[in-house]
Design a protein around this motif. Structure first.
Motif, mmCIF file in Angstrom:
data_model
loop_
_atom_site.group_PDB
_atom_site.id
_atom_site.type_symbol
_atom_site.label_atom_id
_atom_site.label_comp_id
_atom_site.label_asym_id
_atom_site.label_seq_id
_atom_site.Cartn_x
_atom_site.Cartn_y
_atom_site.Cartn_z
ATOM 1 N N THR A 565 -42.051 7.340 -1.735
ATOM 2 C CA THR A 565 -42.574 8.538 -1.486
ATOM 3 C C THR A 565 -41.751 9.738 -2.125
ATOM 4 O O THR A 565 -40.674 9.547 -2.472
ATOM 5 C CB THR A 565 -42.506 8.956 0.171
ATOM 6 O OG1 THR A 565 -41.263 9.094 0.505
ATOM 7 C CG2 THR A 565 -43.220 8.073 1.021
ATOM 8 N N ALA A 566 -42.302 10.974 -2.311
ATOM 9 C CA ALA A 566 -41.594 11.899 -3.145
ATOM 10 C C ALA A 566 -40.357 12.360 -2.565
ATOM 11 O O ALA A 566 -39.410 12.381 -3.196
ATOM 12 C CB ALA A 566 -42.875 13.136 -3.358
ATOM 13 N N LYS A 567 -40.272 12.344 -1.096
ATOM 14 C CA LYS A 567 -38.811 12.531 -0.574
ATOM 15 C C LYS A 567 -38.011 11.298 -0.614
ATOM 16 O O LYS A 567 -36.653 11.696 -1.023
ATOM 17 C CB LYS A 567 -39.088 12.815 0.928
ATOM 18 C CG LYS A 567 -37.867 13.321 1.545
ATOM 19 C CD LYS A 567 -38.025 13.609 3.082
ATOM 20 C CE LYS A 567 -36.756 14.040 3.778
ATOM 21 N NZ LYS A 567 -35.697 13.221 3.453
ATOM 22 N N SER A 568 -38.430 10.044 -0.590
ATOM 23 C CA SER A 568 -37.497 8.962 -0.620
ATOM 24 C C SER A 568 -37.026 9.068 -1.993
ATOM 25 O O SER A 568 -35.626 8.815 -2.360
ATOM 26 C CB SER A 568 -38.088 7.750 -0.127
ATOM 27 O OG SER A 568 -39.172 7.653 -1.090
ATOM 28 N N VAL A 569 -38.078 9.175 -3.169
ATOM 29 C CA VAL A 569 -37.414 9.074 -4.510
ATOM 30 C C VAL A 569 -36.460 10.238 -4.608
ATOM 31 O O VAL A 569 -35.491 10.058 -5.381
ATOM 32 C CB VAL A 569 -38.630 8.951 -5.541
ATOM 33 C CG1 VAL A 569 -38.081 9.413 -6.880
ATOM 34 C CG2 VAL A 569 -39.448 7.717 -5.208
ATOM 35 N N ASP A 610 -50.063 7.467 -2.556
ATOM 36 C CA ASP A 610 -49.012 8.750 -2.588
ATOM 37 C C ASP A 610 -47.729 8.394 -3.071
ATOM 38 O O ASP A 610 -46.854 9.199 -3.118
ATOM 39 C CB ASP A 610 -48.896 9.360 -0.962
ATOM 40 C CG ASP A 610 -50.291 9.835 -0.470
ATOM 41 O OD1 ASP A 610 -51.002 10.296 -1.102
ATOM 42 O OD2 ASP A 610 -50.225 9.792 0.898
ATOM 43 N N ALA A 611 -47.591 7.306 -3.558
ATOM 44 C CA ALA A 611 -46.131 6.871 -4.228
ATOM 45 C C ALA A 611 -46.085 7.424 -5.804
ATOM 46 O O ALA A 611 -46.991 7.866 -6.347
ATOM 47 C CB ALA A 611 -46.369 5.363 -4.307
ATOM 48 N N VAL A 612 -44.917 7.789 -5.891
ATOM 49 C CA VAL A 612 -44.390 8.324 -7.072
ATOM 50 C C VAL A 612 -43.359 7.550 -7.765
ATOM 51 O O VAL A 612 -42.460 6.502 -6.953
ATOM 52 C CB VAL A 612 -43.870 9.839 -7.072
ATOM 53 C CG1 VAL A 612 -44.754 10.790 -6.502
ATOM 54 C CG2 VAL A 612 -42.688 9.860 -5.956
ATOM 55 N N ARG A 613 -43.179 7.556 -9.064
ATOM 56 C CA ARG A 613 -42.177 6.855 -9.785
ATOM 57 C C ARG A 613 -41.221 7.528 -10.596
ATOM 58 O O ARG A 613 -41.735 8.387 -11.278
ATOM 59 C CB ARG A 613 -42.826 5.695 -10.494
ATOM 60 C CG ARG A 613 -41.769 4.875 -11.245
ATOM 61 C CD ARG A 613 -42.345 3.719 -12.079
ATOM 62 N NE ARG A 613 -43.097 4.192 -13.179
ATOM 63 C CZ ARG A 613 -43.719 3.543 -14.186
ATOM 64 N NH1 ARG A 613 -43.615 2.270 -14.166
ATOM 65 N NH2 ARG A 613 -44.086 4.054 -15.304
ATOM 66 N N ALA A 614 -40.044 7.467 -10.469
ATOM 67 C CA ALA A 614 -39.137 8.307 -11.549
ATOM 68 C C ALA A 614 -38.374 7.085 -12.099
ATOM 69 O O ALA A 614 -38.176 6.083 -11.681
ATOM 70 C CB ALA A 614 -38.029 8.849 -10.549
ATOM 71 N N ILE A 615 -37.901 7.241 -13.459
ATOM 72 C CA ILE A 615 -37.336 6.514 -14.257
ATOM 73 C C ILE A 615 -35.893 7.130 -14.578
ATOM 74 O O ILE A 615 -35.866 8.232 -15.224
ATOM 75 C CB ILE A 615 -37.997 6.266 -15.678
ATOM 76 C CG1 ILE A 615 -39.344 5.615 -15.424
ATOM 77 C CG2 ILE A 615 -37.354 5.299 -16.491
ATOM 78 C CD1 ILE A 615 -40.290 5.441 -16.565
ATOM 79 N N VAL A 616 -34.820 6.357 -14.533
ATOM 80 C CA VAL A 616 -33.418 6.750 -14.625
ATOM 81 C C VAL A 616 -32.969 6.066 -15.909
ATOM 82 O O VAL A 616 -33.008 4.772 -15.943
ATOM 83 C CB VAL A 616 -32.552 6.442 -13.310
ATOM 84 C CG1 VAL A 616 -31.185 7.004 -13.584
ATOM 85 C CG2 VAL A 616 -32.928 7.156 -12.050
#
Length: 666
Positions: A565-569, A610-616
């Motif tokens: 979720t946006a908050k957890s990410v 509703d999932a989002v993904r971020a790349i570090v």
């Protein structure tokens, strides 16, 4: 009174917050059986709940000051978890921001009681008969000596077929791996050889059969019956040296006195573990080679960018065949039009026609099936399912279009863009190609090899062998011609590694050609085609790696994908310490489509809407810091209290997921 003994146990649980060693008191009745490596059951929390686990070590001191719970039972006397594998599981889990128990599920097969009892009752010889160390044919003598000394090497495979004394034809790479492994065995050390799938395993086993006895080989194959796989695993626990062959999980095998870990075709996606913590067998091999001080070899017709990076750093020593061996590759352009002959240029038709006079001809295509993808005949937009939005395709001639995702039959379909009701073929699968070639070459035998039709070998009679990438059978003496079709469609796939994958597919197919037989690449030009035609895959890998360094793409840097979720990410990204990472890309809505491999159909991985993904992105030097911070975020997310969604008390699972070095970035 003797000091109380304490068992340190790793519990088999999917809960990340329990990923540590727990201390348990050893009752008097279990003093003799409770030794490191055995399976145990232990009480966990309250209400008499028992959990399975492994006893990692026995000590006289506990980290916990209170009264310890006692071990419930020792399941078996077999010490299935060696200290080396236990340390490896911990290091792999820490590197991948995962749990050691997840790694151990891959390393230790399920227990088969009858097989285990028979093994415990048998005698286990401690040594193998001495044998001469074979030379590694086709390379400088320095390659064999490097493996003898436990060095790390990158080996360019000989692109030729070889015939065993038993009359079987195998890839030259299989002979090279077998000779390297037997050199280890001759010195009383074990070797682990990991390959992508069963086709490669069969060739490797045939190459080993003429060099060692079958008792000296342990095959760990996911396709084996559970009893056979567990029997082979227990064979690895014996004190004598052994050659372990298998797929990606074989890198965890508990081999005695390990002297070599070798991977064939490490850039094949089948080496990437699809289960948490998603550790690639190449990374596991690197960690284990460092942990145990053994030799390491990466063998392939092409060189992955990860291996090329290690070569350029001087961490791996590169070896190429001497004298140089290369297939005869011809690059030609595809012609336009819808007729069958236009898909194959004149030069390719001539090569196929001439080759069929003396033996089989290989035709490599992009996809299995009849017509995997359809489009509107009027506006040329992709035809989509009205139920789920998936792509439409045809399973056979005259069939109604159906969805590749949900399987729904698209009766009465109409284009959502222009209202058209007719569809056209966008891609031709293996079945449609075989049908077209059968009409073009009347009286010629046509064999299809793909994910549904498993063909590992063909005879020397003239035939057209239509195969999807990675599913090409082996022909006696090699194919008299090889046609590489659909190159432009393969390159159209959205993936960071698409060029590297295509070069690997084409190179592996070209290596199946007979000496001097033409290999015709259709519809591809530029540096990629030049690399195949000149057989300079390492140079192409070096150029690609240089571009990745400029763009700061992997493997020039490491990456971690954080999904949830946006908050957890956001919380997970916020837990990273400044200076330990380069930047963060996203978050963006999560949706991945991944092509099939080894002749399989395309697959699509979809997550919560509703999932989002971020790349570090981060440097290798900060890998431990980033993995530790993200792992802590996963533990915090899992440990948070979650309110039940209904009266039955159902609690939704945590949504945060972390994957390091994700090979499916697109």
């Amino acid at each position: 009174m003797p000091a109380a003994r304490v068992a340190r146990v790793i519990v088999d649980t999917p809960l990340p917050q329990l990923d540590r060693l727990f201390d348990y008191a050893i009752p008097e009745r279990l003093r003799e059986q409770a030794v490191p490596g055995v399976r145990v059951t232990v009480p966990l929390r309250s209400a008499g709940r028992l959990a399975d686990g492994y006893l990692v070590e026995v000590t006289d001191h506990a980290d916990f000051d209170g009264e310890l719970s006692e071990l419930d039972s020792v399941v078996s006397a077999a010490q299935v978890l060696t200290p080396q594998v236990a340390r490896l599981a911990r290091r792999v889990a820490d590197r991948s921001a995962g749990s050691a128990s997840d790694v151990l599920r891959l390393a230790v097969p399920p227990r088969m009681v009858r097989v285990e009892k028979a093994w415990l009752a048998s005698e286990h010889p401690a040594a193998v008969p001495s044998r001469a160390a074979p030379e590694v044919r086709g390379y400088r003598p320095e390659l064999g000596r490097a493996v003898d000394d436990g060095e790390r090497v990158a080996v360019d495979a000989v692109p030729r077929l070889a015939r065993t004394t038993g009359g079987e034809w195998v890839g030259g790479w299989a002979v090279t791996l077998a000779q390297l492994a037997v050199r280890c065995l001759a010195s009383g050390r074990s070797a682990i050889l990991a390959v992508p799938d069963y086709r490669d395993l069969d060739q490797l086993q045939a190459a080993l059969a003429e060099l060692v006895e079958s008792d000296d080989v342990a095959r760990l194959d996911a396709a084996q019956p559970n009893q056979d796989r567990y029997r082979a695993f227990l064979r690895c626990l014996e004190p004598r040296a052994v050659v372990v062959i298998g797929n990606r999980s074989a890198v965890y095998a508990p081999a005695s006195r390990l002297g070599l870990i070798a991977l064939w075709d490490d850039s094949d996606p089948l080496h990437a573990e699809p289960l948490a913590p998603y550790a690639h067998s190449r990374d596991v091999a690197l960690v284990r080679a460092e942990e145990e001080g053994c030799g390491l070899a990466f063998v392939g017709h092409t060189r992955s960018l990860e291996v090329q990076r290690l070569v350029e750093l001087g961490w791996l020593t590169a070896f190429s065949p001497e004298p140089r061996v290369a297939p005869r590759v011809v690059v030609t352009a595809a012609q336009s039009g819808e007729a069958a002959p236009s898909r194959v240029p004149d030069g390719a038709w001539r090569a196929a026609t001439e080759g069929l006079t003396t033996g089989p001809v290989l035709v490599q295509v992009a996809r299995p099936g009849y017509a995997p993808v359809l489009a509107c005949a009027q506006c040329r937009e992709a035809a989509r399912c009205r139920r789920c939005g998936g792509p439409l395709g045809l399973d056979r001639a005259g069939a109604a279009p159906s969805c590749r995702w949900c399987g729904a039959i698209a009766t009465g379909w109409a284009c959502s863009h222009c209202g058209g009701t007719r569809v056209r073929l966008v891609t031709r699968g293996s079945s449609r190609t075989a049908e077209e070639l059968g009409r073009a070459f009347p009286g010629t035998r046509v064999v299809v090899s793909d994910g549904e039709r498993r063909v590992t070998a063909v005879d020397e009679r003239p035939a057209l062998i239509v195969a999807t990438r990675g599913a090409e059978p082996v022909a006696p003496g090699g194919y008299r011609a090889v046609l590489l079709l659909d190159g432009d469609r393969m390159l159209a796939r959205e993936s960071l590694n698409v060029a590297e994958d295509c070069l690997r597919w084409w190179s592996n197919a070209a290596a199946l050609a007979a000496p001097g037989a033409p290999v015709v690449l259709v519809g591809v030009a530029g540096l990629l085609a030049q690399a195949l035609a000149t057989w300079r895959q390492p140079a192409y890998a070096a150029e690609q790696l240089a571009d990745r360094r400029v763009l700061r793409f992997p493997p020039a840097v490491r990456v971690a994908t954080v999904t949830g979720t946006a908050k957890s990410v956001g919380d997970a990204i916020g837990a990273l310490q400044p200076g330990t990472f380069i930047d963060v890309l996203g978050p963006t809505p999560e949706h991945q489509s991944v092509d099939g491999e080894r002749g399989g159909a395309p697959r699509t991985a979809r997550t919560h809407p509703d999932a989002v993904r971020a790349i570090v992105r981060f440097d290798y030097a900060h890998g431990a810091d980033v993995a530790g911070a993200l792992r802590s975020a996963v533990v915090r997310a899992a440990a948070k209290g979650r309110k039940p969604r209904d009266n039955r008390g159902y609690r939704p699972p945590p949504t945060l997921r972390v994957r390091l070095d994700d090979p499916e970035l697109s």
